[in-house]
Design an enzyme around this catalytic site. Structure first.
Site, PDB file in Angstrom:
ATOM      1  N   LYS A   1       0.762  -1.163  -0.078  1.00  0.00           N
ATOM      2  CA  LYS A   1      -0.137  -0.132  -0.039  1.00  0.00           C
ATOM      3  C   LYS A   1       0.884   1.265  -0.031  1.00  0.00           C
ATOM      4  O   LYS A   1       1.657   1.496   0.818  1.00  0.00           O
ATOM      5  CB  LYS A   1      -0.850   0.028   1.330  1.00  0.00           C
TER       6      LYS A   1
HETATM    7  C1  E4P Z   1      -8.436   1.596   3.960  1.00  0.00           C
HETATM    8  O1  E4P Z   1      -7.521   0.900   3.358  1.00  0.00           O
HETATM    9  C2  E4P Z   1      -8.198   2.477   5.151  1.00  0.00           C
HETATM   10  O2  E4P Z   1      -7.442   1.686   6.085  1.00  0.00           O
HETATM   11  C3  E4P Z   1      -9.345   2.773   5.524  1.00  0.00           C
HETATM   12  O3  E4P Z   1     -10.607   2.499   5.108  1.00  0.00           O
HETATM   13  C4  E4P Z   1      -9.812   4.296   6.398  1.00  0.00           C
HETATM   14  O4  E4P Z   1     -11.016   4.124   7.027  1.00  0.00           O
HETATM   15  P1  E4P Z   1     -11.057   5.337   8.126  1.00  0.00           P
HETATM   16  O5  E4P Z   1     -11.534   6.784   7.474  1.00  0.00           O
HETATM   17  O6  E4P Z   1     -12.287   4.896   8.896  1.00  0.00           O
HETATM   18  O7  E4P Z   1      -9.815   5.368   9.103  1.00  0.00           O
END
Ligand code: E4P
Length: 233
Positions: free
Chosen positions: A88
């Protein structure tokens, strides 16, 4: 639509995977930090949970460098840990450059922190395996997160991009359902939202009534698990 759990908590992942409907996990530095475990072992443990169930999962693990050289170095290392790992990277200019390099090497990249269709267009051109538009965080600042997903899906269809749309930052079942209706390939959600997907008070109430009625007539109904009498089918 594939369902990913947006958590690094092993118990939540085990619970979700045991239902047989979870296809992967997305972690991020904040989620991993909450668990207070060595990163490598922890990510490998997540991969093992899927392996034990014979599920070919995608497990996102995020780089923490901010320059493309550092991201590429970390990405190459993460990809070596396990075949389920998807690297990522943040959607900055450095992240897009790292994505181009890693993708050309055949390493799967999930481009994260996407908030506009234009960012999604660029990461698709850079060969990202997944694009992660953050719906909830856009809603939080009074913008329309779902509209962004609709536009990304439209653009990807127009040009037949292979990048899969991973709807992220999902805050409730409606985010999941609407993303699915728009054609997002994947939704990643906290365990709490995952549970909300299958819970309904009418299901619970209906089951309660079915079982009460069964109990009242139990003697005449017999036992489902009792061996069949000879001659009966
Ligand atoms: C995605 O890969 C992220 O980890 C995640 O969806 C972030 O979500 P949040 O806005 O609830 O922290």
């Amino acid at each position: 639509m594939k369902i990913f759990l947006d958590t690094a908590n092993l118990e939540e992942i085990r619970q979700g995977v045991s239902l047989g409907v979870v296809d992967g996990v997305t972690t991020n530095p904040s989620l991993v930090a909450k668990e207070r475990k060595p990163f490598r072992e922890h990510v490998l443990e997540i991969c093992r949970i899927f392996e034990e169930q014979k599920i070919a999962a995608a497990v996102s693990a995020e780089v923490v460098s901010t320059d493309s050289e550092g991201m590429v170095r970390e990405g190459r290392e993460l990809a070596k840990w396990h075949k389920f790992i998807v690297v990522k990277c943040p959607t900055t200019a450095e992240g897009v450059r790292a994505c181009s390099v890693l993708s050309r090497e055949g390493i799967k990249v999930n481009m994260t922190l996407v908030f506009t269709p234009s960012q999604a267009l660029l990461v698709a051109k850079a060969g990202a395996h997944f694009v992660s538009p953050f719906i909830g965080r856009l809603d939080d600042i009074s913008e329309d997160g779902l509209a962004m997903v609709r536009q990304i899906v439209e653009i990807y269809r127009n040009y037949n991009f292979k990048t899969e749309v991973l709807a992220a930052s999902l805050r409730g079942p409606l985010h999941v359902v609407e993303s699915a209706r728009m054609g997002a390939h994947i939704g990643t959600m906290p365990y709490k939202v995952f549970e909300q997907l299958f819970k309904h008070p009418l299901t619970d109430r209906g089951l309660e009534v079915f079982l009460k009625d069964w109990e009242k007539a139990r003697e005449s109904l017999g036992d489902i698990l009792a061996p069949a009498k000879t001659g009966s089918r």
